[in-house]
Design an enzyme around this catalytic site. Structure first.
Site, PDB file in Angstrom:
ATOM      1  N   ASN A   6       0.629  -1.471  -0.021  1.00  0.00           N
ATOM      2  CA  ASN A   6      -0.084  -0.634  -0.711  1.00  0.00           C
ATOM      3  C   ASN A   6       0.541   0.731  -0.184  1.00  0.00           C
ATOM      4  O   ASN A   6       1.434   1.759   1.132  1.00  0.00           O
ATOM      5  CB  ASN A   6      -1.036   0.012   1.203  1.00  0.00           C
ATOM      6  CG  ASN A   6      -1.795   1.002   1.066  1.00  0.00           C
ATOM      7  OD1 ASN A   6      -1.573   1.821   0.531  1.00  0.00           O
ATOM      8  ND2 ASN A   6      -2.293   1.261   2.411  1.00  0.00           N
ATOM      9  N   TRP A   7       1.436   1.762  -0.696  1.00  0.00           N
ATOM     10  CA  TRP A   7       1.426   2.852  -1.207  1.00  0.00           C
ATOM     11  C   TRP A   7       1.216   4.235  -0.843  1.00  0.00           C
ATOM     12  O   TRP A   7       1.441   5.284  -0.543  1.00  0.00           O
ATOM     13  CB  TRP A   7       2.460   3.293  -2.870  1.00  0.00           C
ATOM     14  CG  TRP A   7       3.416   2.187  -2.784  1.00  0.00           C
ATOM     15  CD1 TRP A   7       4.152   1.325  -2.155  1.00  0.00           C
ATOM     16  CD2 TRP A   7       4.200   2.099  -4.480  1.00  0.00           C
ATOM     17  NE1 TRP A   7       4.902   0.661  -2.916  1.00  0.00           N
ATOM     18  CE2 TRP A   7       5.043   1.102  -4.803  1.00  0.00           C
ATOM     19  CE3 TRP A   7       3.946   2.734  -5.596  1.00  0.00           C
ATOM     20  CZ2 TRP A   7       5.674   0.247  -5.381  1.00  0.00           C
ATOM     21  CZ3 TRP A   7       4.581   2.093  -6.944  1.00  0.00           C
ATOM     22  CH2 TRP A   7       5.360   0.881  -6.572  1.00  0.00           C
ATOM     23  N   LYS A   8       0.241   4.215  -0.517  1.00  0.00           N
ATOM     24  CA  LYS A   8      -0.866   5.442   0.128  1.00  0.00           C
ATOM     25  C   LYS A   8      -0.062   6.478  -0.682  1.00  0.00           C
ATOM     26  O   LYS A   8      -0.058   6.181  -1.557  1.00  0.00           O
ATOM     27  CB  LYS A   8      -0.091   5.936   1.871  1.00  0.00           C
ATOM     28  CG  LYS A   8      -0.096   4.295   2.270  1.00  0.00           C
ATOM     29  CD  LYS A   8      -0.767   4.911   3.780  1.00  0.00           C
ATOM     30  CE  LYS A   8      -0.387   3.526   4.404  1.00  0.00           C
ATOM     31  NZ  LYS A   8      -0.405   3.118   6.078  1.00  0.00           N
ATOM     32  N   HIS A  91      -9.831   0.898   4.035  1.00  0.00           N
ATOM     33  CA  HIS A  91      -8.647   0.954   5.200  1.00  0.00           C
ATOM     34  C   HIS A  91      -8.797   1.918   5.831  1.00  0.00           C
ATOM     35  O   HIS A  91      -9.655   2.864   5.916  1.00  0.00           O
ATOM     36  CB  HIS A  91      -7.439   0.964   4.037  1.00  0.00           C
ATOM     37  CG  HIS A  91      -6.342   1.966   4.484  1.00  0.00           C
ATOM     38  ND1 HIS A  91      -5.543   2.885   5.640  1.00  0.00           N
ATOM     39  CD2 HIS A  91      -4.765   0.506   4.517  1.00  0.00           C
ATOM     40  CE1 HIS A  91      -4.567   2.693   6.396  1.00  0.00           C
ATOM     41  NE2 HIS A  91      -4.296   1.134   5.237  1.00  0.00           N
ATOM     42  N   GLU A 162      -6.233  -5.779   9.391  1.00  0.00           N
ATOM     43  CA  GLU A 162      -4.872  -4.264  10.478  1.00  0.00           C
ATOM     44  C   GLU A 162      -5.266  -3.802  11.562  1.00  0.00           C
ATOM     45  O   GLU A 162      -6.189  -2.657  11.168  1.00  0.00           O
ATOM     46  CB  GLU A 162      -5.151  -3.700   9.058  1.00  0.00           C
ATOM     47  CG  GLU A 162      -4.485  -3.730   7.762  1.00  0.00           C
ATOM     48  CD  GLU A 162      -4.217  -2.943   6.714  1.00  0.00           C
ATOM     49  OE1 GLU A 162      -2.691  -3.118   6.495  1.00  0.00           O
ATOM     50  OE2 GLU A 162      -4.573  -2.028   6.658  1.00  0.00           O
ATOM     51  N   GLY A 168       1.579   1.857  10.914  1.00  0.00           N
ATOM     52  CA  GLY A 168       2.795   3.048  10.850  1.00  0.00           C
ATOM     53  C   GLY A 168       3.282   3.673  12.172  1.00  0.00           C
ATOM     54  O   GLY A 168       4.050   4.600  12.247  1.00  0.00           O
ATOM     55  N   SER A 205       2.550  -2.262  10.819  1.00  0.00           N
ATOM     56  CA  SER A 205       4.565  -2.268  10.534  1.00  0.00           C
ATOM     57  C   SER A 205       4.938  -3.346  10.250  1.00  0.00           C
ATOM     58  O   SER A 205       5.663  -4.130  10.987  1.00  0.00           O
ATOM     59  CB  SER A 205       4.135  -2.006  12.022  1.00  0.00           C
ATOM     60  OG  SER A 205       3.695  -0.516  12.939  1.00  0.00           O
ATOM     61  N   GLY A 226       2.688  -0.987   4.183  1.00  0.00           N
ATOM     62  CA  GLY A 226       2.646   0.157   4.041  1.00  0.00           C
ATOM     63  C   GLY A 226       4.098   1.033   3.932  1.00  0.00           C
ATOM     64  O   GLY A 226       4.663   0.860   2.619  1.00  0.00           O
ATOM     65  N   GLY A 227       4.701   1.554   5.562  1.00  0.00           N
ATOM     66  CA  GLY A 227       5.586   2.425   4.917  1.00  0.00           C
ATOM     67  C   GLY A 227       6.775   1.382   4.281  1.00  0.00           C
ATOM     68  O   GLY A 227       7.666   1.991   3.281  1.00  0.00           O
TER      69      GLY A 227
END
Ligand code: PEP
Length: 245
Positions: A6-8, A91, A162, A168, A205, A226-227
Site C-alpha cells: 500500500n503506497w498510500k 482501509h 489491520e 505506521g 508495521s 505500508g511504510g
C-alpha cells in the site's frame, strides 16, 4: 501467499515509476501473488510496467457508483477499465480520516464484485477498542456490515486484519495474536457466510525482520505492507525474507 504494497500517498509520479521499475528488474523467485496499490495518478503507468508479470495492481479506494456527477471520485468500474485487479475497501485511513462508514464499505464491496475487481476488505480495532475489550465486537461489525446482502463466492475477495494501533506505529500486533484473529475471521466467514476459502492478510508495521513470523502462521495468507513497501531496499528485503522462508 500474498504480499501487497500500500503506497498510500507516499510517492509522487516519478518516484512511483522508479520504484516499480526497480522491482520489475529483480528476480524474486517467490511463489506469491505480489501486488502494488499505487496512487491514482500513477496507476496507469504502474499497471503498464507490471503487465504480464506476477504483480497485480490495485486501487487504494473506489467510489461505489459507476459514472456520473461525483467530483473527485474514481469508481471501481473506471479502475477495472485501466487494468486494476484488486481494490482496498475500508482501509483504516479511509475510515478514520475520511469518515468512511461500514455501510460505505458494503457499497464499495458490491461495486468491486459487480465489475470483477477483487476487494481487499480492511478491518481493525482502535487502541481504544482494544483497551475496552471491544476488539471482537468491532471486527465483527466491520466484517458483517461490509458483507451483508452481497452474493459472495469463494475467493472473490480477501480480508486484511489491520489493527489501527499497529499501522505506521512501529508496534506490530504479535504474531500469535494476529494468528488468533485471522483464525477467528476465518471461522466467522465459514459459520456466517459459508465461505471456507477466503484469504486473510495481516497488516500493521510489517517489515523484513518480522514478516516471516506472520507468513508462517497457519491462518495468515499474506501481508499488507505500508511504510516498508514504499522504498526499494526495505520492500525487496521483505520479499526476499519470505522467499527464503
Ligand atoms: C497499511 O496502512 O496498510 C499498513 C499496513 O501500513 P504500515 O505497514 O506502514 O503499518
Amino acid at each position: 501467499m500474498y504480499i501487497f504494497a500500500n503506497w498510500k500517498m507516499y510517492l509522487d509520479f516519478d518516484e512511483s515509476c522508479i520504484l516499480m521499475s526497480q522491482l520489475m528488474a529483480e528476480n524474486f523467485d517467490i511463489d506469491a501473488q505480489l501486488g502494488i496499490f499505487p496512487s491514482t495518478l500513477a496507476f496507469s503507468e504502474i499497471e503498464k510496467l507490471a503487465r504480464d508479470t506476477q504483480w497485480g495492481i490495485g486501487a487504494q479506494n473506489v467510489a461505489w457508483v459507476e459514472k456520473g456527477a461525483y467530483t473527485g471520485a474514481v469508481s471501481a468500474h473506471l479502475f477495472k477499465e485501466v487494468g486494476a485487479q484488486y481494490a482496498m475497501v475500508g482501509h483504516s485511513e479511509r475510515r478514520h480520516i475520511f469518515g468512511e462508514k461500514n455501510e460505505d464499505t458494503q457499497k464499495k464491496m458490491q461495486a468491486c464484485l459487480d465489475v470483477g475487481l477483487v476487494p481487499v476488505l480492511c478491518i481493525g480495532e482502535t487502541q481504544e477498542d482494544k483497551e475496552n475489550d471491544k476488539r471482537q465486537y468491532r471486527l465483527k461489525r466491520q466484517l458483517h456490515e461490509a458483507l451483508q446482502g452481497l452474493d459472495l463466492q469463494e475467493e472473490s475477495f480477501l480480508v486484511a486484519y489491520e489493527p489501527v494501533w499497529a499501522i505506521g506505529s512501529g508496534t506490530p500486533c504479535t504474531d500469535t495474536d494476529a494468528e488468533d484473529v485471522a483464525g477467528w475471521i476465518k471461522s466467522e466467514l465459514k459459520d456466517t457466510f459459508n465461505l471456507a476459502n477466503i484469504a486473510v492478510l495481516y497488516g500493521g508495521s510489517v517489515d523484513s525482520k518480522n514478516v516471516l513470523s506472520y507468513t508462517t502462521q497457519p491462518s495468515i495468507d499474506g501481508v499488507l505492507v505500508g511504510g516498508a513497501s514504499a522504498k526499494f531496499d526495505t520492500f525487496s528485503a521483505l520479499i526476499r525474507a519470505v522467499a527464503k522462508g
